[in-house]
Design an enzyme around this catalytic site. Structure first.
Site, PDB file in Angstrom:
ATOM      1  N   PHE A 233       0.788  -1.233  -0.013  1.00 56.48           N
ATOM      2  CA  PHE A 233      -0.060  -0.120   0.046  1.00 56.48           C
ATOM      3  C   PHE A 233       0.943   1.366  -0.240  1.00 56.48           C
ATOM      4  CE2 PHE A 233      -2.040  -3.390   2.599  1.00 56.48           C
ATOM      5  CZ  PHE A 233      -2.686  -3.725   1.669  1.00 56.48           C
ATOM      6  N   LYS A 693      -6.307   3.908 -17.292  1.00 56.41           N
ATOM      7  CA  LYS A 693      -5.745   5.159 -16.632  1.00 56.41           C
ATOM      8  C   LYS A 693      -5.601   4.643 -15.255  1.00 56.41           C
ATOM      9  CE  LYS A 693      -9.820   7.641 -17.124  1.00 56.41           C
ATOM     10  NZ  LYS A 693     -10.315   8.958 -17.357  1.00 56.41           N
ATOM     11  N   GLU A 697      -5.400   3.558  -6.833  1.00 56.71           N
ATOM     12  CA  GLU A 697      -5.485   4.587  -5.903  1.00 56.71           C
ATOM     13  C   GLU A 697      -6.827   5.117  -5.923  1.00 56.71           C
ATOM     14  OE1 GLU A 697      -2.522   5.049  -4.489  1.00 56.71           O
ATOM     15  OE2 GLU A 697      -1.241   4.207  -5.942  1.00 56.71           O
TER      16      GLU A 697
END
Length: 730
Positions: A233, A693, A697
């Site tokens: 992460f 794209k 996140e």
């Protein structure tokens, strides 16, 4: 160029590495079997600021199996030459065991190396360190801010004063730690002047660069291996001090050395999402048009290096606000360095911006969705560029329909289910589409199978699978005949696995390399008089199931195997390269709309998320099953930030009070409700050749504000500080 059939991309292919993971056969950093290995334990400072007065190692060194204790008293001088990793922030990175200064609690002051992990752990407790202690500064509100980073357009302060409606609110977010399932670990082995490390990292080349710089050797003398990462992460983007310590211990002892951080040490030995204080002033007309926004932001950072992230971007481009002023200051504190954590900057900014938009909508008695529609920009207001693709409004429309927004009662506190107050909230969000240069190798074998390789990492999104899908379509092979390899610095260079850029960057290199190899095979066939495809126009040839054939006459063709056998070749090879367009006049981002329903116990203030929906404009989705998994994980991360996660620091000495998974709460199964995802159709070929794209996140960005807005709808209480706790609602 011929148009290849798309049979693998877009399909919910199962993980290629799934069986290895569920059967325990996937090998993580600490699990590699290295002969003759020694074990190291880091000894951390028990004060938050000061100097080391003395280190007594006598009792520890007398224990059976103890090999050495290394500290600033006996460590070799390390050159730390060059810049190190590309991801180093401003300032001087922590140089292990090079002096006696202490700048944060838990800072490594020594490392003990022993024959067994048990001996190392026990003896480490026998090392006595004394300090000349000073009082640390660890409170965001007690430090002195650095000179701010500023942005301005229009006359925001004047426009705010002249607005019909003014909102002035301060939002706060707690420090969050990554807490991946796999702790950070490194094994290091020297062979002469060359070192091999098995490390948990999201940036193989970054570890190479950092170790080369720390030890003053060439990058070619450092090999980094990381086939699997058990969650990161963002915590694996930096080369943390323990990596250098492991390599140093291995060089001093002349033994391969394993170093595994404890769960507690993760809170000091790796980074975190910094705490923020975010004051936001919005000025609007009565019709809901937002005319002014003033953002004043403070964030914690370390005294020895400055960490910043893109917290300003959302306030510049999400809505069509003509007058904007921003000031972003970091506050140096006696803490370890912060780092990127899922949705860095954007998710922290979204809590303030999307909460404020919800507050403004309530003040104006305008539906929160309608308010966002009225402020939707036609071009990127931060730079005047056209959007390459932007389906944010469509995300909101689909989400409102699928979630049943029309059933929401806009009156706060008006909907009950027994003792539970029910509320519905939503939030929009974005995350910039990032790409970096990447390379891969492609090899077609004589048996018709292919191997594609790149030095990227696999931190959970399924790169072994999705990259094979891209390769399979471009090569015209079944996906089970393509194997993707990663996680070794001997493989072609790849960028960090960060910013949702891996699919767009490495995937585009795979696209390029496989196209080159397929065209190479076609060129061989059409120039081979013994081939059924001799003298055929190469642009009319496609490859399907490993067979080269004329597009309008599929009966005419031959297999890769036949072609290579006749050519006397055991392989065909190509190199894929992706170099992003750095001068595009377009604004490129992924977008999201997140909807949440919560229940709040009217008497106890307990918050439960009942259901959640995320709708995403993320370009082409390579594998919807993997994408769904990413989105569910992002929503779960967001639930943690909204309701649970909060680092507690004892400001007397900088100790983190809840540095464990018993007291630092993360979402578990009982905290995660019915989660649903929708991915809009589309592609962004201005961003990269495969049209992706980025997804990893953006899926977290809108979650916390959607939950906070739902809590307001349920209770009428506006909570401006994360996490939302029982105390705030009683």
């Amino acid at each position: 160029m011929s148009i290849q059939p798309q049979r693998a991309v877009g399909k919910p292919v199962n993980r290629a590495d799934g069986l290895l993971k569920v059967t325990g056969k996937a090998t993580y950093a600490a699990e590699h079997a290295i002969e003759g290995i020694a074990h190291a334990v880091v000894i951390g400072a028990t004060v938050g600021r000061g100097r080391i007065a003395g280190i007594d190692t006598a009792q520890a060194l007398s224990e059976p199996g103890v090999l050495t204790v290394i500290s600033h008293l006996n460590a070799p001088t390390l050159p730390y030459s060059g810049f190190g990793s590309l991801l180093n922030p401003n300032g001087k990175r922590l140089r292990v065991f090079q002096d006696d200064s202490i700048v944060f609690h838990g800072q490594p002051v020594a490392v003990l190396v022993a024959e067994t992990p048990e001996a190392a752990r026990y003896a480490a407790h026998l090392v006595k360190v004394s300090y000349d202690e000073q009082t640390p500064t660890t409170d965001l509100n007690a430090g002195s801010p650095d000179e701010p980073t500023a942005y301005s357009r229009g006359e925001a302060d004047r426009a705010f004063r002249d607005s019909d409606v003014q909102l002035d609110a301060t939002y706060r977010t707690a420090r969050n730690h990554h807490n991946p399932m796999e702790p950070h670990a490194t094994i290091a082995r020297w062979d002469g002047d060359r070192v091999t490390v098995w490390d948990k990292t999201q940036f193989v080349v970054g570890v190479q660069m950092e170790l080369a710089g720390a030890f003053g050797i060439g990058m070619e003398a450092v090999r980094v291996i990381t086939p699997f990462v058990g969650g990161a992460f963002g915590s694996g983007l930096r080369t943390w001090p323990h990596v250098v310590i492991a390599a140093l211990a291995a060089r001093v002892t002349r033994r391969p050395t394993k170093l595994v951080l404890t769960r507690q040490q993760l809170y000091y030995g790796t980074g975190y999402r910094p705490a923020y204080e975010y004051r936001l002033r919005l000025g609007a007309r009565r019709d809901g048009t937002v005319s002014a926004a003033v953002h004043e932001i403070k964030a914690e950072t370390a005294t020895y290096e400055q960490y910043t992230e893109n917290i300003l971007n959302p306030g510049q481009m999400l809505y069509a606000t003509p007058h904007v002023r921003q000031a972003y200051s970091t506050v140096p504190l006696h803490v370890n360095a912060a780092t990127w954590m899922r949705g860095p900057g954007y998710s922290s900014a979204a809590f303030a911006i999307e909460s404020a938009m919800d507050e403004l909508a309530h003040e104006l008695a305008i539906d929160p969705i309608e308010l966002r529609y009225r402020n939707e920009p036609s071009e990127d207001p931060s730079n005047g560029r056209r959007f390459s693709t932007r389906q944010l409004r469509e995300c909101v429309e689909v989400g409102a329909r699928e979630f049943g927004w029309d059933q929401r009662n806009p009156e706060p506190g008006a909907t009950r289910d027994g003792n539970w107050l029910i509320g519905i909230g939503m939030a929009a969000g974005a995350y910039e589409t990032l790409t970096m240069p990447a390379q891969c190798s492609v090899r077609l074998n004589a048996d018709g199978t292919a191997v594609v390789a790149s030095s990227t990492s696999e931190i959970g999104p399924g790169s072994y699978t999705s990259m094979a899908q891209v390769a399979a379509d471009r090569l015209g092979l079944p996906v089970d005949q393509v194997r993707f390899q990663l996680g070794d610095s001997l493989m072609p260079v790849a960028p960090p696995v960060s910013g949702s850029q891996t699919m767009a960057s490495v995937g585009s290199a795979v696209h390029d390399g496989c196209d080159k190899l397929r065209l190479q095979a076609i060129a061989l066939a059409v120039t081979d008089v013994n081939s059924p495809l001799f003298a055929v126009d190469p642009t009319t040839i496609t490859v399907s199931d490993g067979r080269l054939q004329v597009h309008n006459d599929p009966g005419r063709g031959e297999s890769y195997q036949d072609l290579l056998a006749r050519q006397g070749r055991s392989t065909l090879d190509a190199t894929g390269i992706f170099v992003p367009d750095m001068v595009t006049p377009l604004s490129k981002s992924a977008y999201c709309a997140t909807f949440a329903e919560v229940a709040v116990d009217a008497a106890l203030g307990i918050v439960r998320v009942r259901r959640m929906l995320g709708v995403y404009d993320a370009g082409r989705i390579i594998n919807p099953k993997l994408a769904d998994s990413q989105a569910l994980g992002g929503m779960t991360n967001g639930i943690g930030a909204a309701l649970l996660e909060h680092t507690v620091t004892d400001h007397r000495d900088g100790r983190i009070v809840n540095a464990n998974l018993a007291d630092y709460l993360v979402p578990v199964n009982a905290d995660v409700p019915d989660l649903r995802t929708v991915f809009l159709d589309g592609e962004d070929l201005a961003a990269d050749p495969i049209g992706a794209k980025g997804l990893g996140e953006v899926v977290v960005v809108g979650v916390a504000p959607a939950i906070a807005n739902a809590v307001f709808n349920a209770t009428g209480r506006r909570i401006r500080e994360l996490p939302i706790t029982v105390e705030q609602l009683l």
